[in-house]
Design a protein around this motif. Structure first.
Motif, PDB file in Angstrom:
ATOM      1  N   ILE A   4     -25.276  -6.591  11.492  1.00  0.00           N
ATOM      2  CA  ILE A   4     -25.770  -7.653  10.626  1.00  0.00           C
ATOM      3  C   ILE A   4     -25.003  -8.908  11.007  1.00  0.00           C
ATOM      4  CG2 ILE A   4     -25.988  -8.428   8.248  1.00  0.00           C
ATOM      5  CD1 ILE A   4     -25.794  -5.165   7.797  1.00  0.00           C
ATOM      6  N   GLU A   5     -25.726  -9.904  11.508  1.00  0.00           N
ATOM      7  CA  GLU A   5     -25.083 -11.082  12.089  1.00  0.00           C
ATOM      8  C   GLU A   5     -25.504 -12.369  11.403  1.00  0.00           C
ATOM      9  OE1 GLU A   5     -24.428  -9.569  16.628  1.00  0.00           O
ATOM     10  OE2 GLU A   5     -26.201 -10.777  16.239  1.00  0.00           O
ATOM     11  N   PHE A   6     -24.541 -13.288  11.311  1.00  0.00           N
ATOM     12  CA  PHE A   6     -24.768 -14.614  10.763  1.00  0.00           C
ATOM     13  C   PHE A   6     -24.133 -15.612  11.719  1.00  0.00           C
ATOM     14  CE2 PHE A   6     -23.209 -18.267   8.391  1.00  0.00           C
ATOM     15  CZ  PHE A   6     -24.392 -18.714   7.825  1.00  0.00           C
ATOM     16  N   GLY A   7     -24.891 -16.611  12.158  1.00  0.00           N
ATOM     17  CA  GLY A   7     -24.313 -17.626  13.027  1.00  0.00           C
ATOM     18  C   GLY A   7     -25.358 -18.308  13.877  1.00  0.00           C
ATOM     19  N   ILE A   8     -24.884 -19.145  14.790  1.00  0.00           N
ATOM     20  CA  ILE A   8     -25.794 -19.901  15.650  1.00  0.00           C
ATOM     21  C   ILE A   8     -25.925 -19.217  17.008  1.00  0.00           C
ATOM     22  CG2 ILE A   8     -25.372 -22.096  14.512  1.00  0.00           C
ATOM     23  CD1 ILE A   8     -23.491 -22.821  16.803  1.00  0.00           C
ATOM     24  N   GLY A   9     -27.110 -19.324  17.581  1.00  0.00           N
ATOM     25  CA  GLY A   9     -27.360 -18.791  18.904  1.00  0.00           C
ATOM     26  C   GLY A   9     -28.407 -17.696  18.937  1.00  0.00           C
ATOM     27  N   ASN A  10     -28.671 -17.057  17.813  1.00  0.00           N
ATOM     28  CA  ASN A  10     -29.720 -16.047  17.735  1.00  0.00           C
ATOM     29  C   ASN A  10     -31.022 -16.705  17.286  1.00  0.00           C
ATOM     30  OD1 ASN A  10     -28.085 -13.860  18.471  1.00  0.00           O
ATOM     31  ND2 ASN A  10     -27.444 -13.487  16.358  1.00  0.00           N
ATOM     32  N   ILE A  11     -32.094 -15.928  17.268  1.00  0.00           N
ATOM     33  CA  ILE A  11     -33.390 -16.450  16.833  1.00  0.00           C
ATOM     34  C   ILE A  11     -33.325 -16.903  15.372  1.00  0.00           C
ATOM     35  CG2 ILE A  11     -35.804 -15.840  16.406  1.00  0.00           C
ATOM     36  CD1 ILE A  11     -35.559 -13.866  18.756  1.00  0.00           C
ATOM     37  N   TRP A  12     -32.704 -16.070  14.522  1.00  0.00           N
ATOM     38  CA  TRP A  12     -32.577 -16.374  13.106  1.00  0.00           C
ATOM     39  C   TRP A  12     -31.115 -16.598  12.764  1.00  0.00           C
ATOM     40  CZ3 TRP A  12     -35.440 -11.563  13.952  1.00  0.00           C
ATOM     41  CH2 TRP A  12     -36.813 -11.762  13.977  1.00  0.00           C
ATOM     42  N   LEU A  13     -30.857 -17.396  11.744  1.00  0.00           N
ATOM     43  CA  LEU A  13     -29.488 -17.655  11.297  1.00  0.00           C
ATOM     44  C   LEU A  13     -28.833 -16.368  10.792  1.00  0.00           C
ATOM     45  CD1 LEU A  13     -27.444 -19.934  10.939  1.00  0.00           C
ATOM     46  CD2 LEU A  13     -28.335 -20.264   8.638  1.00  0.00           C
ATOM     47  N   MET A  14     -29.607 -15.511  10.147  1.00  0.00           N
ATOM     48  CA  MET A  14     -29.116 -14.208   9.705  1.00  0.00           C
ATOM     49  C   MET A  14     -30.099 -13.144  10.164  1.00  0.00           C
ATOM     50  SD  MET A  14     -27.916 -12.871   5.989  1.00  0.00           S
ATOM     51  CE  MET A  14     -26.427 -13.832   6.110  1.00  0.00           C
ATOM     52  N   ARG A  15     -29.574 -12.089  10.803  1.00  0.00           N
ATOM     53  CA  ARG A  15     -30.461 -11.046  11.313  1.00  0.00           C
ATOM     54  C   ARG A  15     -29.769  -9.696  11.274  1.00  0.00           C
ATOM     55  NH1 ARG A  15     -30.473 -10.246  17.746  1.00  0.00           N
ATOM     56  NH2 ARG A  15     -28.239 -10.085  17.996  1.00  0.00           N
ATOM     57  N   THR A  16     -30.574  -8.643  11.369  1.00  0.00           N
ATOM     58  CA  THR A  16     -30.076  -7.281  11.494  1.00  0.00           C
ATOM     59  C   THR A  16     -30.616  -6.730  12.806  1.00  0.00           C
ATOM     60  OG1 THR A  16     -30.057  -6.946   9.106  1.00  0.00           O
ATOM     61  CG2 THR A  16     -30.044  -4.977  10.478  1.00  0.00           C
ATOM     62  N   GLU A  17     -29.714  -6.272  13.662  1.00  0.00           N
ATOM     63  CA  GLU A  17     -30.099  -5.639  14.922  1.00  0.00           C
ATOM     64  C   GLU A  17     -29.793  -4.156  14.793  1.00  0.00           C
ATOM     65  OE1 GLU A  17     -28.046  -5.494  19.143  1.00  0.00           O
ATOM     66  OE2 GLU A  17     -28.988  -7.440  18.793  1.00  0.00           O
TER      67      GLU A  17
END
Length: 78
Positions: A4-17
């Motif tokens: 579970i990620e939060f930050g800049i650089g991914n497609i969404w600001l918050m996502r679950t991979e």
């Protein structure tokens, strides 16, 4: 494992991979449960260099094939 990620650089600001046992993975927008806390990490990716600071595994450094810029704070869930 779930990340579970939060930050800049991914497609969404918050996502679950989610990583599956066969090695494939998929991502979803937001936090997708259930979440069973395993570890907390911070990932910094500049160019082809990636540094990961993990509470359980310590500091790791790696290289990627593509250039990117990401600053991510995440939770590892089992």
């Amino acid at each position: 494992m779930k990340y579970i990620e939060f930050g800049i650089g991914n497609i969404w600001l918050m996502r679950t991979e989610t990583e599956l046992e066969d090695g494939s993975e998929y991502e979803e927008k937001g936090i997708v449960g259930p979440v069973k806390f395993h570890s907390l990490y911070m990932r910094i990716w500049i160019g082809k260099n990636v540094w990961i600071i993990d509470l359980k595994e310590g500091l790791k450094k790696g290289k990627k094939k593509r250039n990117a810029f990401k600053i991510i704070i995440g939770v590892v869930s089992t």
